[in-house]
Design a protein around this motif. Structure first.
Motif, PDB file in Angstrom:
ATOM      1  N   PHE A  41     -18.814   4.717  13.592  1.00 40.24           N
ATOM      2  CA  PHE A  41     -19.447   3.561  12.973  1.00 40.24           C
ATOM      3  C   PHE A  41     -20.919   3.659  13.342  1.00 40.24           C
ATOM      4  O   PHE A  41     -21.256   3.693  14.542  1.00 40.24           O
ATOM      5  CB  PHE A  41     -18.880   2.247  13.513  1.00 40.24           C
ATOM      6  N   ILE A  42     -21.779   3.702  12.352  1.00 41.09           N
ATOM      7  CA  ILE A  42     -23.213   3.847  12.583  1.00 41.09           C
ATOM      8  C   ILE A  42     -23.921   2.711  11.859  1.00 41.09           C
ATOM      9  O   ILE A  42     -23.824   2.604  10.637  1.00 41.09           O
ATOM     10  CB  ILE A  42     -23.727   5.195  12.045  1.00 41.09           C
ATOM     11  N   SER A  43     -24.602   1.863  12.603  1.00 43.97           N
ATOM     12  CA  SER A  43     -25.405   0.828  11.951  1.00 43.97           C
ATOM     13  C   SER A  43     -26.868   1.222  12.057  1.00 43.97           C
ATOM     14  O   SER A  43     -27.294   1.838  13.036  1.00 43.97           O
ATOM     15  CB  SER A  43     -25.150  -0.555  12.563  1.00 43.97           C
ATOM     16  N   ASP A  64     -29.765  -4.480   7.438  1.00 44.27           N
ATOM     17  CA  ASP A  64     -29.072  -3.412   8.118  1.00 44.27           C
ATOM     18  C   ASP A  64     -27.727  -3.172   7.470  1.00 44.27           C
ATOM     19  O   ASP A  64     -27.237  -3.981   6.698  1.00 44.27           O
ATOM     20  CB  ASP A  64     -28.936  -3.654   9.618  1.00 44.27           C
ATOM     21  N   MET A  65     -27.174  -2.024   7.804  1.00 43.44           N
ATOM     22  CA  MET A  65     -25.945  -1.561   7.164  1.00 43.44           C
ATOM     23  C   MET A  65     -25.154  -0.769   8.196  1.00 43.44           C
ATOM     24  O   MET A  65     -25.741  -0.132   9.070  1.00 43.44           O
ATOM     25  CB  MET A  65     -26.330  -0.671   5.980  1.00 43.44           C
ATOM     26  N   THR A  66     -23.847  -0.839   8.108  1.00 45.96           N
ATOM     27  CA  THR A  66     -22.983  -0.014   8.953  1.00 45.96           C
ATOM     28  C   THR A  66     -22.167   0.893   8.050  1.00 45.96           C
ATOM     29  O   THR A  66     -21.539   0.426   7.096  1.00 45.96           O
ATOM     30  CB  THR A  66     -22.059  -0.879   9.825  1.00 45.96           C
ATOM     31  N   ILE A  67     -22.207   2.186   8.350  1.00 53.36           N
ATOM     32  CA  ILE A  67     -21.424   3.161   7.601  1.00 53.36           C
ATOM     33  C   ILE A  67     -20.352   3.731   8.512  1.00 53.36           C
ATOM     34  O   ILE A  67     -20.456   3.657   9.739  1.00 53.36           O
ATOM     35  CB  ILE A  67     -22.307   4.287   7.027  1.00 53.36           C
ATOM     36  N   VAL A  68     -19.330   4.296   7.884  1.00 53.56           N
ATOM     37  CA  VAL A  68     -18.214   4.889   8.624  1.00 53.56           C
ATOM     38  C   VAL A  68     -18.065   6.341   8.193  1.00 53.56           C
ATOM     39  O   VAL A  68     -17.978   6.618   7.001  1.00 53.56           O
ATOM     40  CB  VAL A  68     -16.899   4.127   8.344  1.00 53.56           C
ATOM     41  N   LYS A 104     -29.209   1.545  14.984  1.00 53.17           N
ATOM     42  CA  LYS A 104     -29.075   0.393  15.873  1.00 53.17           C
ATOM     43  C   LYS A 104     -27.882   0.565  16.796  1.00 53.17           C
ATOM     44  O   LYS A 104     -27.945   0.207  17.966  1.00 53.17           O
ATOM     45  CB  LYS A 104     -28.920  -0.890  15.057  1.00 53.17           C
ATOM     46  N   THR A 105     -26.775   1.056  16.253  1.00 60.14           N
ATOM     47  CA  THR A 105     -25.584   1.299  17.079  1.00 60.14           C
ATOM     48  C   THR A 105     -24.886   2.561  16.612  1.00 60.14           C
ATOM     49  O   THR A 105     -24.962   2.954  15.447  1.00 60.14           O
ATOM     50  CB  THR A 105     -24.566   0.136  17.016  1.00 60.14           C
ATOM     51  N   PHE A 106     -24.202   3.187  17.548  1.00 62.44           N
ATOM     52  CA  PHE A 106     -23.329   4.326  17.283  1.00 62.44           C
ATOM     53  C   PHE A 106     -22.061   4.085  18.076  1.00 62.44           C
ATOM     54  O   PHE A 106     -22.116   3.857  19.285  1.00 62.44           O
ATOM     55  CB  PHE A 106     -23.973   5.638  17.735  1.00 62.44           C
ATOM     56  N   VAL A 107     -20.913   4.118  17.396  1.00 63.49           N
ATOM     57  CA  VAL A 107     -19.632   3.864  18.063  1.00 63.49           C
ATOM     58  C   VAL A 107     -18.608   4.884  17.581  1.00 63.49           C
ATOM     59  O   VAL A 107     -18.495   5.138  16.373  1.00 63.49           O
ATOM     60  CB  VAL A 107     -19.121   2.432  17.768  1.00 63.49           C
ATOM     61  N   ALA A 137     -20.177  -1.963   5.904  1.00 63.70           N
ATOM     62  CA  ALA A 137     -20.015  -1.552   4.511  1.00 63.70           C
ATOM     63  C   ALA A 137     -18.556  -1.191   4.298  1.00 63.70           C
ATOM     64  O   ALA A 137     -17.926  -0.600   5.157  1.00 63.70           O
ATOM     65  CB  ALA A 137     -20.905  -0.352   4.215  1.00 63.70           C
ATOM     66  N   GLU A 138     -18.023  -1.561   3.182  1.00 67.80           N
ATOM     67  CA  GLU A 138     -16.624  -1.285   2.877  1.00 67.80           C
ATOM     68  C   GLU A 138     -16.508   0.146   2.375  1.00 67.80           C
ATOM     69  O   GLU A 138     -16.482   0.391   1.178  1.00 67.80           O
ATOM     70  CB  GLU A 138     -16.122  -2.267   1.827  1.00 67.80           C
ATOM     71  N   LEU A 139     -16.434   1.101   3.313  1.00 66.08           N
ATOM     72  CA  LEU A 139     -16.423   2.503   2.933  1.00 66.08           C
ATOM     73  C   LEU A 139     -15.054   3.146   3.064  1.00 66.08           C
ATOM     74  O   LEU A 139     -14.702   4.014   2.311  1.00 66.08           O
ATOM     75  CB  LEU A 139     -17.392   3.292   3.815  1.00 66.08           C
ATOM     76  N   GLU A 140     -14.327   2.750   4.039  1.00 65.17           N
ATOM     77  CA  GLU A 140     -13.059   3.385   4.357  1.00 65.17           C
ATOM     78  C   GLU A 140     -12.033   2.306   4.638  1.00 65.17           C
ATOM     79  O   GLU A 140     -12.377   1.183   4.973  1.00 65.17           O
ATOM     80  CB  GLU A 140     -13.200   4.248   5.620  1.00 65.17           C
ATOM     81  N   GLU A 141     -10.778   2.683   4.525  1.00 59.62           N
ATOM     82  CA  GLU A 141      -9.765   1.736   4.954  1.00 59.62           C
ATOM     83  C   GLU A 141      -9.880   1.570   6.455  1.00 59.62           C
ATOM     84  O   GLU A 141     -10.352   2.460   7.156  1.00 59.62           O
ATOM     85  CB  GLU A 141      -8.381   2.230   4.558  1.00 59.62           C
ATOM     86  N   GLU A 142      -9.492   0.425   6.947  1.00 64.30           N
ATOM     87  CA  GLU A 142      -9.633   0.167   8.373  1.00 64.30           C
ATOM     88  C   GLU A 142      -8.718   1.093   9.156  1.00 64.30           C
ATOM     89  O   GLU A 142      -7.609   1.400   8.721  1.00 64.30           O
ATOM     90  CB  GLU A 142      -9.281  -1.288   8.678  1.00 64.30           C
ATOM     91  N   PRO A 143      -9.182   1.558  10.313  1.00 64.99           N
ATOM     92  CA  PRO A 143      -8.339   2.435  11.116  1.00 64.99           C
ATOM     93  C   PRO A 143      -7.100   1.692  11.599  1.00 64.99           C
ATOM     94  O   PRO A 143      -7.126   0.477  11.760  1.00 64.99           O
ATOM     95  CB  PRO A 143      -9.226   2.825  12.293  1.00 64.99           C
TER      96      PRO A 143
END
Length: 159
Positions: A41-43, A64-68, A104-107, A137-143
């Motif tokens: 997860f990268i924001s 800001d945006m969070t991508i997966v 901003k974040t990396f997880v 961002a709605e990119l992937e199904e939730e883990p």
């Protein structure tokens, strides 16, 4: 003689080291793919100089945006100044370019690793970070939810 008013900026040094660590991880992923259950997860700040995203994404994520990076991503290109990657947003494939300094974040939740990059007033022309969380961002199904580990007594393995 040294300047007694000068200090070592450990915060900046640590952030630079973490960005370099993430860059090295991305280089490995670009060459070998994501191993095991790893995913990121990268924001990032969508207004940061050098961020390139489609206009409709900037409209949807103006700050800001969070991508997966998990199941589907393509063309992961890692450079000294940042990375670019093609992601699937519904039926639309879009390439994003993100400078390392925009993060901003990396997880990586698969190993419970994460880092938040603190912003200083001089990093952001609009002022200090207000602490709001980035929308995902709605990119992937939730883990899949993590399962609790089984506790095993070591007595069982003693002779």
């Amino acid at each position: 003689m040294t300047d007694s008013s000068a200090t070592i900026d450990y915060g900046t040094l640590m952030h630079d080291a973490m960005r370099d660590l993430i860059k090295r991880v991305f280089l490995r992923v670009a060459e070998q793919g994501l191993p095991g259950d790893h995913h990121f997860f990268i924001s990032f700040d969508t207004n940061f100089d050098g961020v390139e995203i489609a206009a409709w994404l900037r409209d949807r994520y103006p700050d800001d945006m969070t991508i997966v990076l998990q199941h589907w991503y393509d063309n992961l290109d890692v450079r000294d100044d940042g990375f670019s990657v093609t992601l699937n947003f519904g039926d639309s494939q879009e390439t994003l370019t993100v400078p390392w300094a925009a993060m901003k974040t990396f997880v990586d939740p698969s190993v419970e690793f994460g880092f938040r990059f603190e912003r200083h007033e001089d990093d952001d022309p609009d002022g200090p970070d207000d602490g709001d969380e980035a929308p995902f961002a709605e990119l992937e199904e939730e883990p899949a939810p993590r399962q609790d580990a089984e506790v095993v007594s070591l007595d069982r393995f003693r002779k």
